[in-house]
Design a protein around this motif. Structure first.
Motif, PDB file in Angstrom:
ATOM      1  N   LEU A  11       0.853  -1.184   0.000  1.00  8.35           N
ATOM      2  CA  LEU A  11       0.000   0.000   0.000  1.00  8.35           C
ATOM      3  C   LEU A  11       0.891   1.237   0.000  1.00  8.35           C
ATOM      4  O   LEU A  11       1.620   1.492   0.949  1.00  8.35           O
ATOM      5  CB  LEU A  11      -0.897  -0.021   1.238  1.00  8.35           C
ATOM      6  CG  LEU A  11      -1.993   1.012   1.333  1.00  8.35           C
ATOM      7  CD1 LEU A  11      -2.932   0.930   0.129  1.00  8.35           C
ATOM      8  CD2 LEU A  11      -2.779   0.813   2.608  1.00  8.35           C
ATOM      9  N   GLU A  17      -3.346   9.761   2.587  1.00  9.72           N
ATOM     10  CA  GLU A  17      -4.271   9.056   3.462  1.00  9.72           C
ATOM     11  C   GLU A  17      -4.965  10.039   4.403  1.00  9.72           C
ATOM     12  O   GLU A  17      -4.427  11.085   4.734  1.00  9.72           O
ATOM     13  CB  GLU A  17      -3.546   7.968   4.267  1.00  9.72           C
ATOM     14  CG  GLU A  17      -2.580   8.493   5.302  1.00  9.72           C
ATOM     15  CD  GLU A  17      -1.189   8.788   4.767  1.00  9.72           C
ATOM     16  OE1 GLU A  17      -0.285   8.921   5.597  1.00  9.72           O
ATOM     17  OE2 GLU A  17      -0.992   8.904   3.548  1.00  9.72           O
ATOM     18  N   GLN A  26      -8.339   6.156   5.457  1.00  3.61           N
ATOM     19  CA  GLN A  26      -8.963   5.979   4.152  1.00  3.61           C
ATOM     20  C   GLN A  26      -8.052   6.606   3.107  1.00  3.61           C
ATOM     21  O   GLN A  26      -7.455   7.661   3.341  1.00  3.61           O
ATOM     22  CB  GLN A  26     -10.335   6.629   4.125  1.00  3.61           C
ATOM     23  CG  GLN A  26     -11.139   6.272   2.890  1.00  3.61           C
ATOM     24  CD  GLN A  26     -12.544   6.805   2.995  1.00  3.61           C
ATOM     25  OE1 GLN A  26     -12.750   8.014   2.971  1.00  3.61           O
ATOM     26  NE2 GLN A  26     -13.506   5.907   3.135  1.00  3.61           N
ATOM     27  N   TYR A  35      -6.266  -5.286  -3.754  1.00  5.05           N
ATOM     28  CA  TYR A  35      -5.294  -5.544  -2.694  1.00  5.05           C
ATOM     29  C   TYR A  35      -5.755  -6.755  -1.888  1.00  5.05           C
ATOM     30  O   TYR A  35      -6.960  -6.997  -1.787  1.00  5.05           O
ATOM     31  CB  TYR A  35      -5.221  -4.352  -1.731  1.00  5.05           C
ATOM     32  CG  TYR A  35      -4.649  -3.098  -2.319  1.00  5.05           C
ATOM     33  CD1 TYR A  35      -3.310  -2.784  -2.159  1.00  5.05           C
ATOM     34  CD2 TYR A  35      -5.450  -2.211  -3.021  1.00  5.05           C
ATOM     35  CE1 TYR A  35      -2.783  -1.615  -2.691  1.00  5.05           C
ATOM     36  CE2 TYR A  35      -4.933  -1.045  -3.554  1.00  5.05           C
ATOM     37  CZ  TYR A  35      -3.601  -0.756  -3.381  1.00  5.05           C
ATOM     38  OH  TYR A  35      -3.082   0.405  -3.907  1.00  5.05           O
ATOM     39  N   MET A  37      -7.045  -8.524   1.275  1.00  2.41           N
ATOM     40  CA  MET A  37      -7.801  -7.989   2.405  1.00  2.41           C
ATOM     41  C   MET A  37      -7.628  -8.866   3.635  1.00  2.41           C
ATOM     42  O   MET A  37      -7.380 -10.063   3.525  1.00  2.41           O
ATOM     43  CB  MET A  37      -9.291  -7.898   2.052  1.00  2.41           C
ATOM     44  CG  MET A  37      -9.576  -6.845   1.000  1.00  2.41           C
ATOM     45  SD  MET A  37     -11.325  -6.659   0.649  1.00  2.41           S
ATOM     46  CE  MET A  37     -11.970  -6.188   2.234  1.00  2.41           C
ATOM     47  N   ILE A  57      -6.212  -4.146   5.302  1.00  2.03           N
ATOM     48  CA  ILE A  57      -7.298  -3.523   4.548  1.00  2.03           C
ATOM     49  C   ILE A  57      -8.617  -4.154   4.960  1.00  2.03           C
ATOM     50  O   ILE A  57      -8.776  -5.367   4.943  1.00  2.03           O
ATOM     51  CB  ILE A  57      -7.060  -3.660   3.033  1.00  2.03           C
ATOM     52  CG1 ILE A  57      -5.803  -2.875   2.660  1.00  2.03           C
ATOM     53  CG2 ILE A  57      -8.274  -3.172   2.245  1.00  2.03           C
ATOM     54  CD1 ILE A  57      -5.383  -3.005   1.224  1.00  2.03           C
ATOM     55  N   ILE A  60     -12.622  -2.304   0.402  1.00  2.00           N
ATOM     56  CA  ILE A  60     -12.225  -1.733  -0.883  1.00  2.00           C
ATOM     57  C   ILE A  60     -13.498  -1.430  -1.662  1.00  2.00           C
ATOM     58  O   ILE A  60     -14.389  -2.272  -1.763  1.00  2.00           O
ATOM     59  CB  ILE A  60     -11.349  -2.709  -1.702  1.00  2.00           C
ATOM     60  CG1 ILE A  60     -10.048  -3.007  -0.973  1.00  2.00           C
ATOM     61  CG2 ILE A  60     -11.055  -2.136  -3.084  1.00  2.00           C
ATOM     62  CD1 ILE A  60      -9.200  -4.066  -1.641  1.00  2.00           C
ATOM     63  N   ILE A  69      -9.911   2.854  -0.354  1.00  2.00           N
ATOM     64  CA  ILE A  69      -9.389   1.803   0.515  1.00  2.00           C
ATOM     65  C   ILE A  69      -9.530   2.247   1.957  1.00  2.00           C
ATOM     66  O   ILE A  69      -9.076   3.331   2.323  1.00  2.00           O
ATOM     67  CB  ILE A  69      -7.897   1.548   0.211  1.00  2.00           C
ATOM     68  CG1 ILE A  69      -7.716   1.219  -1.269  1.00  2.00           C
ATOM     69  CG2 ILE A  69      -7.331   0.457   1.102  1.00  2.00           C
ATOM     70  CD1 ILE A  69      -6.352   1.555  -1.799  1.00  2.00           C
ATOM     71  N   SER A  70     -10.160   1.433   2.773  1.00  2.00           N
ATOM     72  CA  SER A  70     -10.244   1.674   4.209  1.00  2.00           C
ATOM     73  C   SER A  70      -9.342   0.654   4.881  1.00  2.00           C
ATOM     74  O   SER A  70      -9.495  -0.550   4.661  1.00  2.00           O
ATOM     75  CB  SER A  70     -11.678   1.519   4.706  1.00  2.00           C
ATOM     76  OG  SER A  70     -12.516   2.458   4.079  1.00  2.00           O
ATOM     77  N   TYR A  71      -8.390   1.140   5.677  1.00  2.00           N
ATOM     78  CA  TYR A  71      -7.442   0.216   6.289  1.00  2.00           C
ATOM     79  C   TYR A  71      -7.127   0.604   7.725  1.00  2.00           C
ATOM     80  O   TYR A  71      -7.337   1.734   8.146  1.00  2.00           O
ATOM     81  CB  TYR A  71      -6.151   0.134   5.472  1.00  2.00           C
ATOM     82  CG  TYR A  71      -5.320   1.394   5.425  1.00  2.00           C
ATOM     83  CD1 TYR A  71      -4.318   1.616   6.352  1.00  2.00           C
ATOM     84  CD2 TYR A  71      -5.526   2.357   4.446  1.00  2.00           C
ATOM     85  CE1 TYR A  71      -3.535   2.769   6.305  1.00  2.00           C
ATOM     86  CE2 TYR A  71      -4.761   3.503   4.383  1.00  2.00           C
ATOM     87  CZ  TYR A  71      -3.764   3.700   5.318  1.00  2.00           C
ATOM     88  OH  TYR A  71      -3.009   4.836   5.279  1.00  2.00           O
TER      89      TYR A  71
END
Length: 80
Positions: A11, A17, A26, A35, A37, A57, A60, A69-71
């Motif tokens: 990432l 971000e 995000q 990606y 997950m 992650i 997505i 992308i939320s991670y």
């Protein structure tokens, strides 16, 4: 005509971000990207920078030529 898709295993944030809360972030990227997950992946500021740590992650979303992308940051190697 096919849909362009990029598969990534690292990432790269480029400093774009956005912190949502605590260790949840995000990131939006142009194009459709995939990606892994729910597994730790390396996070970097640029492709050539040192690893900042590892993220997992959680979500997505593809929409109108962009990937959101939320991670969750799960480990940090260094600050700034």
């Amino acid at each position: 005509m096919g849909m362009g898709l990029e598969l990534n295993t690292t990432l790269v944030t480029k400093g774009k971000e956005v912190r949502k809360e605590d260790n949840l972030f995000q990131l939006q990227k142009d194009g459709y990207r995939l990606y892994p997950m729910h597994t730790p992946i390396e996070i970097r500021t640029t492709k050539k920078s040192h690893s900042r740590g590892y993220a997992r992650i959680e979500k997505i979303q593809w929409h109108e030529g962009r990937t959101t992308i939320s991670y969750k940051l799960i480990s940090l190697n260094r600050t700034n």
